[in-house]
Motif scaffolding. Sequence first.
Motif, PDB file in Angstrom:
ATOM      1  N   ALA A 135       8.493   0.851 -22.789  1.00 39.78           N
ATOM      2  CA  ALA A 135       8.027   0.585 -21.423  1.00 39.78           C
ATOM      3  C   ALA A 135       6.968   1.607 -21.030  1.00 39.78           C
ATOM      4  N   ALA A 136       7.263   2.872 -21.267  1.00 40.74           N
ATOM      5  CA  ALA A 136       6.325   3.935 -20.883  1.00 40.74           C
ATOM      6  C   ALA A 136       5.027   3.837 -21.673  1.00 40.74           C
ATOM      7  N   HIS A 137       5.155   3.471 -22.933  1.00 38.82           N
ATOM      8  CA  HIS A 137       3.950   3.355 -23.751  1.00 38.82           C
ATOM      9  C   HIS A 137       3.075   2.202 -23.263  1.00 38.82           C
ATOM     10  N   ALA A 138       3.708   1.121 -22.866  1.00 43.65           N
ATOM     11  CA  ALA A 138       2.952  -0.011 -22.318  1.00 43.65           C
ATOM     12  C   ALA A 138       2.197   0.424 -21.063  1.00 43.65           C
ATOM     13  N   ALA A 189       0.837  -1.200   0.000  1.00 45.68           N
ATOM     14  CA  ALA A 189       0.000   0.000   0.000  1.00 45.68           C
ATOM     15  C   ALA A 189       0.868   1.244   0.000  1.00 45.68           C
ATOM     16  N   TYR A 190       2.087   1.091  -0.522  1.00 45.71           N
ATOM     17  CA  TYR A 190       3.027   2.205  -0.472  1.00 45.71           C
ATOM     18  C   TYR A 190       3.631   2.573  -1.825  1.00 45.71           C
ATOM     19  N   ASN A 191       3.862   1.603  -2.693  1.00 49.76           N
ATOM     20  CA  ASN A 191       4.709   1.857  -3.866  1.00 49.76           C
ATOM     21  C   ASN A 191       3.939   2.371  -5.077  1.00 49.76           C
ATOM     22  N   ASN A 192       4.112   3.670  -5.312  1.00 54.65           N
ATOM     23  CA  ASN A 192       3.475   4.336  -6.441  1.00 54.65           C
ATOM     24  C   ASN A 192       4.275   4.224  -7.729  1.00 54.65           C
ATOM     25  N   VAL A 193       5.457   3.645  -7.655  1.00 57.01           N
ATOM     26  CA  VAL A 193       6.248   3.484  -8.875  1.00 57.01           C
ATOM     27  C   VAL A 193       5.686   2.319  -9.694  1.00 57.01           C
ATOM     28  N   ALA A 194       5.504   1.188  -9.041  1.00 61.53           N
ATOM     29  CA  ALA A 194       4.902   0.021  -9.698  1.00 61.53           C
ATOM     30  C   ALA A 194       3.393   0.244  -9.778  1.00 61.53           C
ATOM     31  N   SER A 195       3.041   1.312 -10.477  1.00 62.33           N
ATOM     32  CA  SER A 195       1.698   1.862 -10.393  1.00 62.33           C
ATOM     33  C   SER A 195       0.639   0.971 -11.027  1.00 62.33           C
ATOM     34  N   ILE A 196       0.993   0.295 -12.105  1.00 61.72           N
ATOM     35  CA  ILE A 196       0.002  -0.585 -12.745  1.00 61.72           C
ATOM     36  C   ILE A 196       0.141  -2.004 -12.214  1.00 61.72           C
ATOM     37  N   GLY A 197       0.846  -2.147 -11.090  1.00 61.58           N
ATOM     38  CA  GLY A 197       1.038  -3.461 -10.465  1.00 61.58           C
ATOM     39  C   GLY A 197       2.454  -3.952 -10.693  1.00 61.58           C
ATOM     40  N   HIS A 198       3.010  -4.591  -9.678  1.00 65.83           N
ATOM     41  CA  HIS A 198       4.380  -5.095  -9.790  1.00 65.83           C
ATOM     42  C   HIS A 198       4.493  -6.053 -10.960  1.00 65.83           C
ATOM     43  N   CYS A 199       5.569  -5.870 -11.723  1.00 67.35           N
ATOM     44  CA  CYS A 199       5.926  -6.800 -12.798  1.00 67.35           C
ATOM     45  C   CYS A 199       4.771  -7.028 -13.770  1.00 67.35           C
ATOM     46  N   HIS A 200       4.088  -5.963 -14.131  1.00 62.99           N
ATOM     47  CA  HIS A 200       2.988  -6.120 -15.097  1.00 62.99           C
ATOM     48  C   HIS A 200       3.518  -6.756 -16.386  1.00 62.99           C
ATOM     49  N   PRO A 201       2.875  -7.834 -16.846  1.00 66.97           N
ATOM     50  CA  PRO A 201       3.413  -8.558 -18.007  1.00 66.97           C
ATOM     51  C   PRO A 201       3.556  -7.700 -19.264  1.00 66.97           C
ATOM     52  N   ALA A 202       2.707  -6.708 -19.436  1.00 66.95           N
ATOM     53  CA  ALA A 202       2.814  -5.867 -20.642  1.00 66.95           C
ATOM     54  C   ALA A 202       4.111  -5.060 -20.631  1.00 66.95           C
ATOM     55  N   VAL A 203       4.506  -4.603 -19.463  1.00 62.95           N
ATOM     56  CA  VAL A 203       5.747  -3.826 -19.367  1.00 62.95           C
ATOM     57  C   VAL A 203       6.956  -4.750 -19.473  1.00 62.95           C
ATOM     58  N   VAL A 204       6.885  -5.893 -18.807  1.00 61.06           N
ATOM     59  CA  VAL A 204       7.984  -6.862 -18.886  1.00 61.06           C
ATOM     60  C   VAL A 204       8.209  -7.271 -20.343  1.00 61.06           C
ATOM     61  N   ALA A 205       7.121  -7.516 -21.060  1.00 61.20           N
ATOM     62  CA  ALA A 205       7.244  -7.918 -22.471  1.00 61.20           C
ATOM     63  C   ALA A 205       7.841  -6.787 -23.302  1.00 61.20           C
ATOM     64  N   ALA A 206       7.372  -5.571 -23.079  1.00 59.49           N
ATOM     65  CA  ALA A 206       7.883  -4.425 -23.848  1.00 59.49           C
ATOM     66  C   ALA A 206       9.388  -4.260 -23.634  1.00 59.49           C
ATOM     67  N   ILE A 207       9.806  -4.333 -22.379  1.00 53.08           N
ATOM     68  CA  ILE A 207      11.227  -4.157 -22.056  1.00 53.08           C
ATOM     69  C   ILE A 207      12.057  -5.308 -22.639  1.00 53.08           C
ATOM     70  N   SER A 208      11.564  -6.523 -22.469  1.00 51.91           N
ATOM     71  CA  SER A 208      12.329  -7.685 -22.932  1.00 51.91           C
ATOM     72  C   SER A 208      12.481  -7.665 -24.449  1.00 51.91           C
ATOM     73  N   GLU A 209      11.373  -7.405 -25.139  1.00 49.58           N
ATOM     74  CA  GLU A 209      11.428  -7.433 -26.611  1.00 49.58           C
ATOM     75  C   GLU A 209      12.308  -6.319 -27.172  1.00 49.58           C
ATOM     76  N   GLN A 210      12.116  -5.103 -26.662  1.00 46.61           N
ATOM     77  CA  GLN A 210      12.878  -4.000 -27.242  1.00 46.61           C
ATOM     78  C   GLN A 210      14.353  -4.071 -26.858  1.00 46.61           C
ATOM     79  N   SER A 211      14.651  -4.562 -25.635  1.00 52.39           N
ATOM     80  CA  SER A 211      16.067  -4.703 -25.233  1.00 52.39           C
ATOM     81  C   SER A 211      16.805  -5.661 -26.163  1.00 52.39           C
ATOM     82  N   ALA A 212      16.108  -6.677 -26.643  1.00 56.82           N
ATOM     83  CA  ALA A 212      16.737  -7.669 -27.512  1.00 56.82           C
ATOM     84  C   ALA A 212      16.900  -7.156 -28.947  1.00 56.82           C
ATOM     85  N   LEU A 213      16.153  -6.085 -29.262  1.00 58.64           N
ATOM     86  CA  LEU A 213      16.113  -5.591 -30.642  1.00 58.64           C
ATOM     87  C   LEU A 213      17.051  -4.399 -30.854  1.00 58.64           C
ATOM     88  N   LEU A 214      16.892  -3.367 -30.021  1.00 59.17           N
ATOM     89  CA  LEU A 214      17.682  -2.140 -30.191  1.00 59.17           C
ATOM     90  C   LEU A 214      17.488  -1.259 -28.974  1.00 59.17           C
TER      91      LEU A 214
END
Lengths: 421, 421
Positions: free
Chosen positions: A303-306, A50-75
Amino acid sequence: MSSSTAAELIARRQRALGASYRLFYEEPFAPVRGEGVWLYDKNNAAYLDAYNNVASIGHCHPAVVAAISEQSALLNTHTRYLHPSIVEYAEDLLSEFPPQLDNMTMTCTGSEANDLALRIARCHSGGTGIIVTRWAYHGVTSALAEVSPSLATGLPTASHVRLVEAPDSYRRTADFVASVKAAVQDMQAQGIKPAALLVDSIFSSDGVFSPANGELAAAAQCVRDAGGLYIADEVQPGFGRTGGQRWGFARESVIPDLVTLGKPMGNGHPVAAVVGRSALFDQFGHQQRYFNTYGGNPVSCKAAHAVLRVLREENLQANARDVGSYLKEGLRKLAERHEVIGDVRGEGLFIGVELVADRETQAPATVAAAAVVNGMRRRQVLISSTGPMANILKIRPPLVFARKHADLLVERLDATLNDLR
Amino acid sequence: MSSSTAAELIARRQRALGASYRLFYEEPFAPVRGEGVWLYDKNNAAYLDAYNNVASIGHCHPAVVAAISEQSALLNTHTRYLHPSIVEYAEDLLSEFPPQLDNMTMTCTGSEANDLALRIARCHSGGTGIIVTRWAYHGVTSALAEVSPSLATGLPTASHVRLVEAPDSYRRTADFVASVKAAVQDMQAQGIKPAALLVDSIFSSDGVFSPANGELAAAAQCVRDAGGLYIADEVQPGFGRTGGQRWGFARESVIPDLVTLGKPMGNGHPVAAVVGRSALFDQFGHQQRYFNTYGGNPVSCKAAHAVLRVLREENLQANARDVGSYLKEGLRKLAERHEVIGDVRGEGLFIGVELVADRETQAPATVAAAAVVNGMRRRQVLISSTGPMANILKIRPPLVFARKHADLLVERLDATLNDLR
């Protein structure tokens, strides 16, 4: 983590990282995994976050994890090359703002965003004067430490900084707008030209306040009349947290000149931005070169767009409004049974619960607040405290917080408050 | 990207991002994919990357992508909770430094690191004076813009900043050490207490210089005698790039008080740090609160740790030394046939090729340098230029650059220089 292992790790941490690195709670918390509103320790015990406003859409949201993983592997490279990701994100983000705010510059942290906003304001106004609230926090750079009295550096306030009273709806000891007017006049009397009024739209570190209708507008007008800008620091209230609106400043009709964004923007990935009127960016950009090496790289933009898409798709702003109201109701019911609760306030899922030793005198209950924060941690609910006397419980969960989580929080706070007696 | 699509994207970019956002090259480059030393456009045309020092262990290195992907899915939170990743990384990173440098604070960008180093130096010295080189660049914050004359802001130099001459091994017009001594004396004469000498150990923006044996030590001693610190800005030369040593400062026996790290530290992920003597961090930490929201989060630590391990496992520092020497040899052979090359210098894989209109007068060949940079881009090799007159080719590839890539670069530079005639 066994307590001996924890003690050993703490000792190693202190050796390698030194005095600046502090830990929350009497018994530090060591999460190993996060999901939604939950953080888990190594024994798989679940802690309600009930404290962390950074993980605002929920910790380890799969959409953000996917965005970061895919783009990191690409460029992953800088903005001196052409890439659609920053353009697409900028256009989409700007569609969330009034049309006057038509430009964006990306940075990596809210501190970099606030620092840049000050540079732009000083360039535009030709002045140096900055007005902030008495217990403000705006970031970690040299220029921001000067305007962050909550850091309590023991250093004298810089000559070009003026501190004003936050719009405290509970104590009502001071008038925010009158205070801003006096600050402008005082600056001018001393030959200091105002550059900006910089305010966190939810006054997080001052104690979580929502200005009454018209207060921000009047304060902004006063600074603009003196040639300065109104900068809304949305690092904490932005991206739907306040429930009723996407940005905290939008509770009022006044539109800021610059808006700074941070914490929840990448759900933990380091990304931040300044949004504002293009005329201001142009003026600054033609006079000074600004290039942020990592700022606006494709991984950060994806990540931000996700995050932005999830915020819309999962209706998280509406959830913040609904669950925030529900939670405040629950907390106000607790106040009927617990004298120590002097006030329950806030907007959406940014809630302050002010603890007092005496409801008449409103004497701050600082020790009780620390006991509650630590007691809640033992009951596996994570909150913290804020305000100059650290007597205001700061409740600021991920926006995926549901009514059942609010129920759990209220129930455990009830038990914790019972322990105080 | 078809040119109409590119033009359209550039127009959209200018609309949303404004004047601060500039693009490299007459014909901007739009990479979509990176791997090792190669960047690919949408037609899968391969560009040899001889410029990007951020993707230092190679674009999209699988070890970093895996670290980021795995940790992002598991947990990404701040350092007020206990997590082994920052402790393990800090211990491992500090093992790469002399034992006197025994503490680390993590930030997200090199700018945040340099800004923090200035805060620590000012706290320690009680002074404000900062000495930097005449064409230095140290970052984007308000405090760093003041000490980054290469930004050419048109603003007068702040009263507490002194500019000194870089140790220019080619023109030999000035004496670095004498210049630092004079700056200290001038400050003291004006009642300004020196806080720090802040220098990029490879003098990247001044034109890529390696100080002669003893120069940095003598300059550092002079500032220390006046109560200030020696801060080595290793954002560019650090992490093995200079070939002969892990950190640029280690070319000399003098050990800095503080060392700032950035760009290559996370191979593109926003992570940076200040390393230094624990006494300095303790003094600062006891006086001022410093907390960097994203700094030192588990994802950043895992990414940075992966970079450090790859640097060792793939022997990239040795490769930088070997291929750097080989490339300089090739460039010096070119100089025998191309009068425009006035000097070839640098350390490891940070190389400067100074172009001159006349070898006798050493008149800077600024226009030629721009033509070469753009000509190389048309030949699908990415480089840039540096120095006050932008006449020095800046060659700074990922450290996985091999001899065959050096051959390709020399061959295409030869052709490009032939075109100039």
